[in-house]
Design an enzyme around this catalytic site. Structure first.
Site, mmCIF file in Angstrom:
data_model
loop_
_atom_site.group_PDB
_atom_site.id
_atom_site.type_symbol
_atom_site.label_atom_id
_atom_site.label_comp_id
_atom_site.label_asym_id
_atom_site.label_seq_id
_atom_site.Cartn_x
_atom_site.Cartn_y
_atom_site.Cartn_z
ATOM 1 N N LYS A 1 0.863 -1.179 0.000
ATOM 2 C CA LYS A 1 0.000 0.000 0.000
ATOM 3 C C LYS A 1 0.901 1.230 0.000
ATOM 4 C CE LYS A 1 -1.790 2.983 2.177
ATOM 5 N NZ LYS A 1 -1.713 4.496 1.954
ATOM 6 N N GLU B 1 -0.627 7.601 -0.455
ATOM 7 C CA GLU B 1 -1.522 8.188 -1.450
ATOM 8 C C GLU B 1 -0.903 9.420 -2.123
ATOM 9 O OE1 GLU B 1 -3.049 9.554 2.682
ATOM 10 O OE2 GLU B 1 -2.185 7.760 1.758
ATOM 11 N N GLU C 1 9.114 1.388 11.553
ATOM 12 C CA GLU C 1 10.159 2.407 11.504
ATOM 13 C C GLU C 1 9.443 3.741 11.512
ATOM 14 O OE1 GLU C 1 11.617 5.111 10.259
ATOM 15 O OE2 GLU C 1 13.361 4.588 9.062
ATOM 16 N N CYS D 1 13.034 11.005 8.455
ATOM 17 C CA CYS D 1 12.860 10.640 9.860
ATOM 18 C C CYS D 1 14.189 10.644 10.604
ATOM 19 C CB CYS D 1 12.199 9.260 9.961
ATOM 20 S SG CYS D 1 13.013 8.007 8.963
ATOM 21 N N PHE E 1 9.736 17.343 10.206
ATOM 22 C CA PHE E 1 9.764 16.722 8.872
ATOM 23 C C PHE E 1 9.795 17.785 7.793
ATOM 24 C CE2 PHE E 1 8.722 12.965 6.138
ATOM 25 C CZ PHE E 1 9.554 12.068 6.779
#
Length: 493
Positions: free
Chosen positions: A184, A187, A260, A294, A393
């Site tokens: 998956k 998106e 993770e 990250c 981020f």
């Protein structure tokens, strides 16, 4: 110098199930956006639970009755090597998709991250014919040995900040182990995974072994986490979503989970460090990939003796960090991946100002189009400020001053995260002391961002558990079976 034309041919936008590109059952679609232009790139099929069910059924059949888990390790290795070769042959196309769908820089994709991705496939192909068990010396007259067998159908939930590399890091060890899988993708960046699925079929990976279902976390992602016929799940993303994935796996069939997650990594610069090198690594460790990492060393601890000169050199370097077209090889800084992340980063910067940190440079949007944010430096940052505690981020560097080794170890560990860290010093005693004391999955001494296919990667604390890459990267995809038989003259006969 621009390296690609402005027009792009998007070849694959459907779901990839059982070796075929198909529409979603509902017929629903969603748009994927170019973050540099804010224009629609393509309309992509939206998979939901019923599509995940179809993909899992294909993967289950491929595992239970198909050839992949039953092939010799040598045969799997040859197919994986062909897959890597096809990735290398299509490197320009993969880099192009990374740029237009995720805002990444063409140069770094084409010449670093995508080559690392195909080399990761090659690395794990070498493990396919070397997975073995052990002979056991039992305490009674029993002969026993262990088998290391593929765990079964795996669900991979992949993040948006590195779709090609994350695909390779998860799919390669699963393929080597003999697993089948449902992927998956995020998106925000579905296009790379679909193209890689196409290449896997060309390489000879049997139908049903790799399935890709585009969709959203609360629907497609949740269906992966809770599915009773998925035997293990891997997730890379935020700590909050990771907790949800873990809960879903626990309340379904207790499938093992590898996570993770987020990070707020310390980058510690001591007085004796090479200041120019430390500045270079601090910039790369925070601004590479627009700070969407990250493992970003976003808490830069600088010892008081060199603090002021470090900040001046840091400011000069960041001001020279070229922002612009990600296809231009001179560009060092592209757009944030998506509008939601763009807004979040700008909000974090405003919080830093309100909390009293000193804004040295940057701090706002850049340009009139696209999700661009100026690379930003804050000084006079204290440990209790949100910009020092929460994962941003994005391209935001927080500089914190310290005095002693003991002090900085305590402060570096005062976080819920534990993913990575960096230490800059010429003193081997300090390097050894700090590296043994920092609670993180990686400690980089006089270097940073040294990811490699042979080095296990993962976190401590709320940065997750389990490891990607290295031999340890195989562990999540294998399970151990003990086989015991009595020796002929055993009293048990």
């Amino acid at each position: 110098m621009s390296s690609k034309p402005a027009t792009h041919d998007i070849k694959f936008t459907k779901l990839f199930i059982n070796g075929e590109f198909v529409d979603s059952i509902s017929g629903n679609t969603f748009e994927t956006i170019n973050p540099a232009t804010e224009e629609v790139l393509a309309t992509v099929a939206e998979g939901r639970k019923e599509d995940i069910d179809l993909a899992v059924k294909a993967a289950r059949e491929a595992f239970d009755n198909g050839p992949w888990p039953r092939l010799s390790g040598e045969a799997r290795r040859k197919i994986m090597l062909k897959f890597a070769d096809l990735m290398e042959e299509n490197a320009d196309e993969l880099a192009n998709l990374e740029v237009i769908d995720g805002g990444k820089l063409f140069g770094s994709m084409r010449y670093f991250e995508i080559p690392l991705s195909w080399e990761t496939i090659r690395y794990f192909s070498g493990a396919a014919d070397k997975i073995r068990g052990a002979t056991l010396k039992m305490s009674s007259n029993i002969q026993a040995y262990t088998l290391r067998e593929p765990i079964g159908v795996v669900g991979h939930i992949i993040p948006w900040n590195g779709p090609t590399f994350m695909f390779s890091a998860k799919v390669a060890p699963a393929l080597a182990a003999g697993c089948t899988m449902v992927i998956k993708p995020a998106e925000q960046t579905p296009l790379v995974s679909l193209f890689l699925a196409h290449l896997s079929k060309l390489a000879g990976v049997p139908d049903g072994v790799i399935n890709v279902v585009n969709g959203f976390g609360p629907t497609a992602g949740a269906a992966v986490s809770t599915h009773m016929d998925i035997d293990a799940v891997t997730f890379m993303g935020s700590t909050e979503v990771g907790r949800t994935v873990m809960q879903a796996a626990a309340t379904s069939n207790l499938k093992p989970v590898s996570l993770e997650l987020g990070g707020k990594s310390p980058f510690i610069v001591f007085d004796d460090a090479d200041v120019d090198k430390a500045v270079e690594l601090a910039v790369v460790g925070n601004l590479a990939n627009k700070g969407e990492m990250c493992i970003a060393g976003s808490r830069v601890f600088v010892q008081e003796g060199i603090h002021d000169v470090f900040v001046k050199k840091l400011e000069a370097t960041v001001k020279g960090w070229a922002i612009g077209d990600p296809f231009d090889l001179a560009t060092r800084h592209g757009p944030q991946n998506n509008k939601e992340q763009y807004r979040k980063v700008l909000s974090c910067i405003q919080n830093g100002k309100k909390e009293g940190a000193t804004l040295v440079t940057g701090g706002g949007p850049f340009g009139k189009k696209g999700f661009y944010i100026e690379p930003t430096i804050f000084t006079n940052v204290t440990d209790d400020m949100s910009i020092a505690k929460e994962e941003i981020f994005g391209p935001v560097i927080s500089v914190l001053k310290f005095k002693t080794v003991k002090e900085v170890i305590k402060r570096a560990n005062a976080t819920k995260y534990g993913l990575a860290s960096g230490v800059m010093t010429k003193n081997i005693d300090i390097a050894n002391t700090v590296s043994r004391s920092i609670r993180a999955g990686a400690v980089w001494i006089n270097c940073y961002l040294t990811l490699d296919k042979d080095a296990p990667h993962g976190g401590y604390k709320m940065s997750g558990f389990g490891r990607e890459l290295g031999w340890e990267g195989l562990e999540h995809y294998l399970q151990v079976k003990t086989v015991a038989t009595p020796i002929y003259d055993s009293p048990w006969l």
